[in-house]
Structure formats: C-alpha cells, structure tokens
Design a protein around this motif. Structure first.
Motif, PDB file in Angstrom:
ATOM      1  N   VAL A 154       0.545  -1.046  -0.064  1.00 44.70           N
ATOM      2  CA  VAL A 154      -0.323  -0.013   0.105  1.00 44.70           C
ATOM      3  C   VAL A 154       0.986   1.175   0.166  1.00 44.70           C
ATOM      4  CG1 VAL A 154      -1.461   1.356   1.553  1.00 44.70           C
ATOM      5  CG2 VAL A 154      -1.755  -1.458   0.910  1.00 44.70           C
TER       6      VAL A 154
ATOM      7  N   ASP B  84       2.543   1.793  -3.223  1.00 45.95           N
ATOM      8  CA  ASP B  84       1.938   1.637  -3.821  1.00 45.95           C
ATOM      9  C   ASP B  84       0.879   3.097  -4.591  1.00 45.95           C
ATOM     10  OD1 ASP B  84       1.295  -0.363  -5.508  1.00 45.95           O
ATOM     11  OD2 ASP B  84      -0.710  -1.116  -4.798  1.00 45.95           O
ATOM     12  N   VAL B  85       0.716   4.067  -3.008  1.00 47.16           N
ATOM     13  CA  VAL B  85       0.769   5.494  -3.047  1.00 47.16           C
ATOM     14  C   VAL B  85       1.888   6.083  -3.686  1.00 47.16           C
ATOM     15  CG1 VAL B  85       0.212   6.940  -1.445  1.00 47.16           C
ATOM     16  CG2 VAL B  85      -1.120   4.971  -1.736  1.00 47.16           C
TER      17      VAL B  85
ATOM     18  N   TYR C 201       2.018   6.607  -7.409  1.00 45.57           N
ATOM     19  CA  TYR C 201       0.430   6.838  -7.739  1.00 45.57           C
ATOM     20  C   TYR C 201       1.302   8.395  -7.541  1.00 45.57           C
ATOM     21  CZ  TYR C 201      -1.701   2.170  -7.966  1.00 45.57           C
ATOM     22  OH  TYR C 201      -2.269   1.044  -7.270  1.00 45.57           O
TER      23      TYR C 201
ATOM     24  N   TYR D 224      -3.315  -6.875  -1.795  1.00 44.85           N
ATOM     25  CA  TYR D 224      -4.165  -6.005  -0.824  1.00 44.85           C
ATOM     26  C   TYR D 224      -5.304  -6.036  -1.078  1.00 44.85           C
ATOM     27  CZ  TYR D 224      -2.612  -1.244  -2.601  1.00 44.85           C
ATOM     28  OH  TYR D 224      -2.433  -0.947  -3.732  1.00 44.85           O
TER      29      TYR D 224
ATOM     30  N   TRP E 263     -16.541 -10.503   5.801  1.00 48.54           N
ATOM     31  CA  TRP E 263     -17.753  -9.990   6.505  1.00 48.54           C
ATOM     32  C   TRP E 263     -18.716  -9.715   6.510  1.00 48.54           C
ATOM     33  CZ3 TRP E 263     -18.202  -7.738  11.547  1.00 48.54           C
ATOM     34  CH2 TRP E 263     -19.028  -6.488  11.604  1.00 48.54           C
TER      35      TRP E 263
ATOM     36  N   GLU F  47     -25.724  -2.400   5.402  1.00 51.98           N
ATOM     37  CA  GLU F  47     -24.070  -3.322   4.923  1.00 51.98           C
ATOM     38  C   GLU F  47     -25.070  -3.255   3.838  1.00 51.98           C
ATOM     39  OE1 GLU F  47     -21.613  -4.017   6.923  1.00 51.98           O
ATOM     40  OE2 GLU F  47     -20.877  -5.246   4.985  1.00 51.98           O
TER      41      GLU F  47
ATOM     42  N   VAL G 190     -26.270  -0.698   1.173  1.00 49.83           N
ATOM     43  CA  VAL G 190     -25.342  -0.563   0.802  1.00 49.83           C
ATOM     44  C   VAL G 190     -24.507  -0.201   0.217  1.00 49.83           C
ATOM     45  CG1 VAL G 190     -25.422   2.181   0.519  1.00 49.83           C
ATOM     46  CG2 VAL G 190     -27.393   1.415   1.098  1.00 49.83           C
ATOM     47  N   LEU G 191     -23.973  -0.194   1.796  1.00 53.14           N
ATOM     48  CA  LEU G 191     -21.997  -0.471   1.963  1.00 53.14           C
ATOM     49  C   LEU G 191     -21.399  -1.575   0.727  1.00 53.14           C
ATOM     50  CD1 LEU G 191     -19.340   0.266   2.969  1.00 53.14           C
ATOM     51  CD2 LEU G 191     -19.810  -0.999   4.736  1.00 53.14           C
TER      52      LEU G 191
ATOM     53  N   ALA H 242     -21.846  -0.324  -3.081  1.00 52.19           N
ATOM     54  CA  ALA H 242     -21.160   1.160  -3.397  1.00 52.19           C
ATOM     55  C   ALA H 242     -20.067   0.335  -3.491  1.00 52.19           C
ATOM     56  CB  ALA H 242     -21.532   2.240  -2.229  1.00 52.19           C
ATOM     57  N   ALA H 243     -19.421  -0.174  -2.353  1.00 50.70           N
ATOM     58  CA  ALA H 243     -17.380  -0.957  -2.561  1.00 50.70           C
ATOM     59  C   ALA H 243     -18.022  -2.189  -3.847  1.00 50.70           C
ATOM     60  CB  ALA H 243     -17.468  -1.982  -1.064  1.00 50.70           C
TER      61      ALA H 243
ATOM     62  N   ILE I  68     -17.428   1.155  -6.501  1.00 53.91           N
ATOM     63  CA  ILE I  68     -16.115   1.902  -6.978  1.00 53.91           C
ATOM     64  C   ILE I  68     -14.616   0.509  -6.715  1.00 53.91           C
ATOM     65  CG2 ILE I  68     -15.462   3.146  -5.720  1.00 53.91           C
ATOM     66  CD1 ILE I  68     -17.950   4.117  -4.537  1.00 53.91           C
ATOM     67  N   TRP I  69     -14.766  -0.042  -6.018  1.00 55.69           N
ATOM     68  CA  TRP I  69     -13.559  -0.691  -5.539  1.00 55.69           C
ATOM     69  C   TRP I  69     -13.468  -2.335  -6.573  1.00 55.69           C
ATOM     70  CZ3 TRP I  69      -9.516   0.683  -3.340  1.00 55.69           C
ATOM     71  CH2 TRP I  69      -8.246   0.216  -2.745  1.00 55.69           C
TER      72      TRP I  69
ATOM     73  N   TYR J   2     -13.790  -0.820 -10.923  1.00 58.90           N
ATOM     74  CA  TYR J   2     -12.893  -0.168 -11.010  1.00 58.90           C
ATOM     75  C   TYR J   2     -11.308  -1.270 -11.338  1.00 58.90           C
ATOM     76  CZ  TYR J   2      -8.800   2.564 -11.432  1.00 58.90           C
ATOM     77  OH  TYR J   2      -7.406   2.801 -12.237  1.00 58.90           O
ATOM     78  N   HIS J   3     -10.967  -2.149 -10.053  1.00 59.59           N
ATOM     79  CA  HIS J   3      -9.994  -2.993 -10.212  1.00 59.59           C
ATOM     80  C   HIS J   3      -9.883  -3.811 -11.096  1.00 59.59           C
ATOM     81  CE1 HIS J   3      -8.731  -0.853  -6.265  1.00 59.59           C
ATOM     82  NE2 HIS J   3      -7.553  -1.021  -7.148  1.00 59.59           N
TER      83      HIS J   3
END
Lengths: 386, 369
Positions: free
Chosen positions: A108, A111-112, A115, A130, A141, A178, A180-181, A184-185, A188-189, A192-193
């Motif tokens: 992480v 990568d940051v 970027y 990761y 979860w 949960e 909605v989370l 949405a995740a 987005i996540w 994209y990936h």
C-alpha cells in the motif's frame, strides 16, 4: 490455486482459478446481484424507482421471495466455499494466501508513492494483492453480517426469545446499512480494479497470460517460475488428512442443513389472513316511526267565555275559513257571526247544520272531539256573540 | 404603464368582477328568503294542524297526517318560505289526489326524491353511497335523505356537532356507543371539541362508502394522517405529528405505502392504524383499556403474530425516531453505518481517483516524444 506443474520452463498461460472457484464466483455474483436488486428497493420503498421495480417483479412479496431464494443460494455457495478452503488448508496444506500481512501494508505504501509519482513501480504483489484481500475479507464480513441480520429478520419471533426487542429494528438497520456499503464498494472498488483499470476475465476463463501475471502478481510469477511454489504431499499423508477432513466436513454440512432448515421454516411470523375485525352488525332495522306526540291542545276555554268572539269565531277562522271564508264553499260562510247563524240554530245544537256535518266526521277541517263538545255547549247556551 | 401596473390593473378588474358577482348573490338570495314564495302552509294546516288527523294505509299502518306549526317554525325551510308544496308537489289542492302508497316506508322512499329539486349535488352523491347500494340490494330500510335530516323538522345537521353522531346512532347505535367511549367521542361530548372527528369526517357525508373494502383499508392511514400529521393540530394536544411519516418507513407502513402506490385494489395484511389502535374505540395510549397501552400491546401484536414472545412488542419502532435513550442498540448501529460507510467509500473513491490520475499522467507521458 495456481499452476502446479513442475516444469520450470517459462509458460505463456497460467491457471489462476479452477472450475470450482469460477462456478462459485459466478453463482455468488448472480445471487449478490439479485439480492441487491430486490433488496435496495425494499430499503428505499417510497422512491419511484423502487415502486416501478416492484411493479416489474409483480409485487413487493415477489421481490421478497426472490430475495429469500437468492439468500439461500448465497448461503449454499458460502458453505461450499468454507468446505473448499478447509480442504485446501487442512488436506493440501495450501498457504493461507488471503490473510493480510505486513507485506500488504508495504505494498500500500509503495503504491501510494507510485500513484503520487514518487516511485517508478507499484508493489510486487504475490498471489493476491491487498486490494483483492481486502475485498475478499469485506465479502466474508458482509456475508456474515447479512446472514445473521437476515436470519433475525426472517425469524423475528424466534430471535426475540433470546434477544431484546430492539434487536430486530437494529438488524434491519444493519442489513440495510451493510447492503448499501457492499453494493457501493463493489461498484467503486471491484468494478474499477477488475473491469475498468484492466478487464480481468480470469474469474471466467480461469487463466492469466504471463504478461498479466508480470503486471498483477509479479511475486507469485517469480515463485512459480523458480519452482518454489509446489507442495508435494505423500499419498499416505494425504489419505490420513482426508480421514480427518471428511467426517469434519460431514458434521459441518449436517449442522448447516439443520440451521438452514430453521432459517427457512423456523416460524410463521404473521398469520396469513388477518383476523376478522369489527363484527358488530353495522345496521339495525329501523323501528317503526312512532306517531308524533300531538302538541298539547290549548286548555278548554272556560264556560264563561263561550262566545262567538272569544271562542267560536277564532275556531272557525282557524279550521273553516279556507273553504268557508271569502270563497264560501257550498254557500257557507263562517267569517261573521251573522253568516254563521245560517248554519247554526241557537239552543238546538242537534239540529244545527254545522253540528250535523261535524258529527258525521271526516269533514275537512274536522273539529277535535273537545272542540266539538264545546261548540255544542256554545250553541246550546244560545250561541252568544259576546 | 409598467408591467407591474398592468398586473395591478388586471387584479383590480378581477376583484371588481368578483364583487359584482358577490353582491348580486347577496342581493338576490335574501330577497327570496325575506319574502316567502309560497303561502301553502297556512292553507294546508287548516286541516293538518289537527293532531288526530290520520289515515290507515293498506299495510295496516296508521299514518298521522298531523303537522305541528311549532315544528315547522323551527325547521330551516318554513321560515325561508319553502312551504308544503315545495316537497309535496303532487298535492296542489283539496280534495287531494288518491294516494297509492302501500306503507309508510314506501311513502318516505317516494317523497325524499323531492329533495333533489334543490339539493341535486348532495342527492347525486347519495346515489353512490353504500346506503343507496343497500337499497338497490333490496333493503328498503336503508336510509334516504329524510331519515337523517328529518322531514318537516329539517334543521342544520351539524348544530351542535354531536347531532351528527346522534343521527348515525339511529341505525348504528352500537358503534356510536363505542365511539362515545373513545378518545375522540369523549372529547366531542364532554367539551364539544371541534378538532375530533365525528362519523362523517372519516366516513364521508352523502357518498358514504363501505369501510370494509380494500381501498378504504389501504387509504385509511392517510385518513388518520389528515389530522395526525398536522403539526399545529397535534401540538395543541401534545401529540407527535411524525407518527405517520415514521410509520410509512416501518415494517407495516412500507407494505401499505407500496401497495397503495401501485396496487390499491389488492388486499394485504400489513397492519394499518386501526388494526392496532382500534376503529371506533380508539383510546389514549395511556388509557389502561387502550389496545396500544404498553400493557396490552403484546396482546394486540398477537392478533397477527400469535406466537410472539414477551420481547416482541419492543421491536416496534414504527412511531419513534431512533434515539439513544429509547433504543440504544439501534442507535449505535445507525451511528456505525452512517459514519463507517461514508468513510470506507471515500477511501475507495480517493484511492481509485489516485490510480486514474496516475494512469492518465502515464498515458500522456508515453504519448509525448
């Protein structure tokens, strides 16, 4: 897992996911989508999109049934996954590659830096980056939270034998939050990936090219190509491990089946048909309307005032004048004393035309019995004018 | 003339027109009211003021033909000059034409049609009413105009307001007795409360509908909300005006709202206001006899959830905002998701944006010589 062949020669294509994993992913994605599509409208039921969706499915109950069926499918896939992971870990001694490790924190950081332009390359990921690990753990979860809260809402009466009442609205809040989370995740996540950054179809084809491996999982590629990756298990050891695994798996499946039965058929939360409400007869037949109580007639006038002016004249005006007034129907006029005397014989009521007519009864403007008695008395007294 | 002035000018014209119209109404109506149009009353009462005047109908019933001048004087029609012939249009002189009514009921059911002459709008409304359909179904006892309003003694039906429920109680006595014990009925009777509903506020006036239909059930929460979602009105009595908006988001309310929006004709069992609070017997929550008094609440839930246990009633949050004091677990779950979800999603978004920016920068650099 990855390619297990021992040839150290540089291969072009690497098997990333076996058939069972790909089937799991496919069924999970179908059930996840159905749960999302049927669940979110229930979370926001008053939005026009939701009502339009309910109309599309044919009702909120239908949406709920699809939701429940998809949940069952997702639970079965989750069980299969648990059994699969147990087999890999217990029997095949495959390294637990999904647990985040210090190296992931390092990746992480790297990568940051990359970027932000402070570094020339990204972290060297192993079998799972990761980003993949965190998504996988979030999924576990989420599945646990959704499964538990879903069970509570599916069987609220049974749940409340052990938990306080507000556990049910809390479960509803958690289930919705949960959901909605998670959705949405994923958008987005995950999108994209896996879809946008680089369309990675390995979950469907099962394969990655060497080029892709070099970009996405360089550390794993290096391990495979160096031959470090393979684990050889002696057949006797394998059999021994299987002897432990299969009874355990059987117990797990049995336990799951029991739990599953309760999940679906534990209770009838609400009666199917509403108990009949008000049973009071809404209508009582009308009782026959009683005759109106006659308004009390004026007290009989005292004998002393039995005169034309005080008694007979007003009575005639009231009862007779409509016909025997100015119109003088039948040539009888009762407006003046003189005219009235044409149908009245003083001191002889029995022979007075007025009394004869009234005695017969049924005459329009008929006197009452009292009035008639008084009229007779007045005539018999000589029918005085004053 | 500026456009603003022109606007004012227009308003003035409209106002003047309205004034003329209003004046013409004011001028014409008292003219007819002040000078009785008919003089039939005096004529008819020559005979009909006799308390013993009566006739026997073919049904064997005795029909009193007595009309009290006193009653007429107190009716709304007679002082306005609307006299006998206005309704008894078939009788213009003496002797009267022969009558063909077999019974008193038949007579009522013929004569009430006279009301249409002047009260056509309300008369037409009654044709759509449940009472009219009961009559069509053969129940001749079903009320007609005069059964509620009276005939010779017609008066304002809502003065005092209690008169309305009294009128309904002529046939619906048991329900009105129940209503009188309710929070609404008690306020009406004891303090002549102008806010509480009387029968007609919920059931309608002339076009009274069957309250047992699906449509009535689905729309009933909105009926209650008419008053109970009114901030000013509820504040007057220290009641929450949020009960309806929160109910709409509750377990029961969602179903009701969804059905009402799309399938107003499908029966569904999710509870509406009256299922828990009662219908004519609605009482204060604090009243020990209230169906929703905390002591009786579980029993009320069990109407539909027969196997519910002692904790069950606490699961109901359909009239309360989430609060730390009342429902701490629910409160913390809400706090968790309302902070954790945005946090996670913002991290995801920022991380993805970082990657997108980097890949764009890379692409631009590569394309440059």
């Amino acid at each position: 897992m990855s390619d297990m062949t021992s040839t150290p020669t540089k291969k072009k294509v690497f098997v990333r996911f076996d058939l069972l994993q790909r089937v799991q992913h496919f069924i999970f994605l179908i059930s996840f989508s159905l749960l999302g599509f049927t669940g979110l409208p229930q979370r926001y039921p008053l939005s026009p999109i939701s009502t339009a969706f309910f109309e599309l499915t044919g009702g909120v109950e239908v949406a709920r049934n699809i939701h429940h069926a998809s949940a069952i499918v997702m639970m079965i896939v989750s069980l299969v996954h648990v059994l699969e992971v147990m087999y890999r870990v217990m029997v095949l001694s495959t390294p637990i590659s999904m647990i985040p490790w210090i190296s992931d924190a390092l990746h992480v950081y790297e990568d940051v830096q990359y970027y932000l332009g402070f570094r020339r390359h990204k972290g060297y990921y192993g079998r799972y980056s990761y980003a993949e690990k965190i998504e996988y753990l979030a999924l576990i979860w989420g599945t646990v939270v959704m499964g538990l809260t879903g069970f509570m809402m599916w069987n609220p009466i049974s749940t409340l034998r052990y938990l306080p009442g507000e556990a049910i609205p809390a479960a509803k809040a958690a289930h919705g939050g949960e959901a909605v989370l998670a959705v949405a995740a994923i958008i987005i996540w995950h999108f994209y990936h896996v879809h946008i950054k680089h369309l990675n179809l390995s979950m469907f084809t099962g394969k990655l090219s060497r080029e892709e491996m070099l970009h996405e999982h360089p550390a794993e590629l290096a391990a495979i190509e160096s031959g470090k990756h393979e684990v050889q298990i002696a057949p006797t050891v394998l059999r021994k491990r299987q002897m432990i695994y299969f009874p355990l798996a059987f117990v797990l499946v049995a336990a799951f089946s029991v739990g599953f039965y309760y999940f679906v058929a534990f209770e009838t939360t609400a009666v199917v048909t509403l108990p009949q409400g008000e049973t009071v007869p809404a209508f009582y037949p009308l009782t026959p309307t009683p005759l109106p109580t006659p308004t009390p007639t004026p007290e009989p006038v005292a004998v002393t005032t039995l005169t034309w002016e005080a008694f007979a004249g007003p009575l005639a005006q009231k009862k007779c004048s409509m016909c025997h007034g100015a119109t003088a129907m039948g040539n009888v006029n009762l407006t003046t004393y003189a005219d009235a005397m044409k149908v009245i014989t003083p001191k002889d009521s029995a022979n007075s035309k007025l009394v004869i007519k009234q005695n017969a009864g049924g005459h329009p403007g008929q006197f009452t019995a009292d009035e008639l008695t008084q009229i007779k008395a007045w005539i018999d007294a000589g029918a005085p004018e004053k | 003339m500026t456009s603003r002035n022109r606007y004012h000018h227009k308003i003035g014209l409209i106002a003047a027109g309205a004034l003329v119209l209003l004046l013409s109404i004011l001028v014409t109506s008292p003219a007819s009211a002040g000078k009785p149009a008919q003089e039939t009353e005096k004529y008819c009462l020559q005979c009909h003021s006799d308390p013993n005047l009566k006739m026997t109908l073919p049904s064997g019933e005795t029909l009193s033909l007595f009309i009290s001048q006193d009653v007429l004087n107190h009716s709304i029609h007679s002082p306005l000059g609307i006299e006998c012939e206005a309704c008894h249009t078939d009788i213009t002189t003496y002797p009267h034409p022969a009558i063909s009514y077999q019974s008193k009921r038949e007579l009522s059911r013929v004569y009430y049609k006279s009301c249409e002459k002047c009260h056509s709008a309300n008369y037409e409304k009654t044709l759509d009413s449940m009472h009219a359909s009961a009559a069509t179904g053969g129940n001749l006892e079903a009320p007609v105009c005069t059964d509620c309003h009276g005939s010779h003694n017609v008066q304002k039906p809502d003065e005092p307001r209690t008169l309305i429920s009294e009128t309904c109680s002529k046939c619906h006595g048991q329900i009105v007795d129940t209503y009188k014990q309710s929070v609404h009925g008690m306020a009406l009777i004891s303090e002549d409360n102008k806010d509480v509903p009387v029968c007609t506020d919920c059931h309608g006036v002339h076009n009274i509908q069957d309250p047992r239909t699906i449509q009535f059930r689905v729309q009933s929460p909105e009926l209650c909300a008419g008053c109970h979602a009114n901030q000013d009105l509820m504040a007057k009595y220290g009641l929450s005006a949020d009960v309806y908006s929160i109910y709409k988001r509750s377990w029961h309310g969602v179903d009701v709202s969804v059905y009402k929006a799309r399938w107003p004709t499908i029966w569904h069992d999710s509870a509406v206001c009256t299922d828990c609070h009662g219908i004519h017997d609605i009482r204060k929550t604090t009243d020990p006899e209230s169906k929703v008094n905390p002591k009786n609440l579980l029993q009320t839930c069990k109407q539909c959830h027969p196997t519910a246990g002692p904790n069950w009633a606490d699961a109901w949050t359909g009239h309360n905002e989430i609060s730390l004091e009342r429902t701490p677990i629910l409160y913390y779950v809400e706090v968790f998701y309302s902070s954790f979800t945005p946090f996670v999603l913002w991290v995801c978004v920022i991380y993805v944006i970082l990657q997108i920016v980097r890949s764009i920068v890379d692409r631009v650099r590569r394309s440059m010589p």
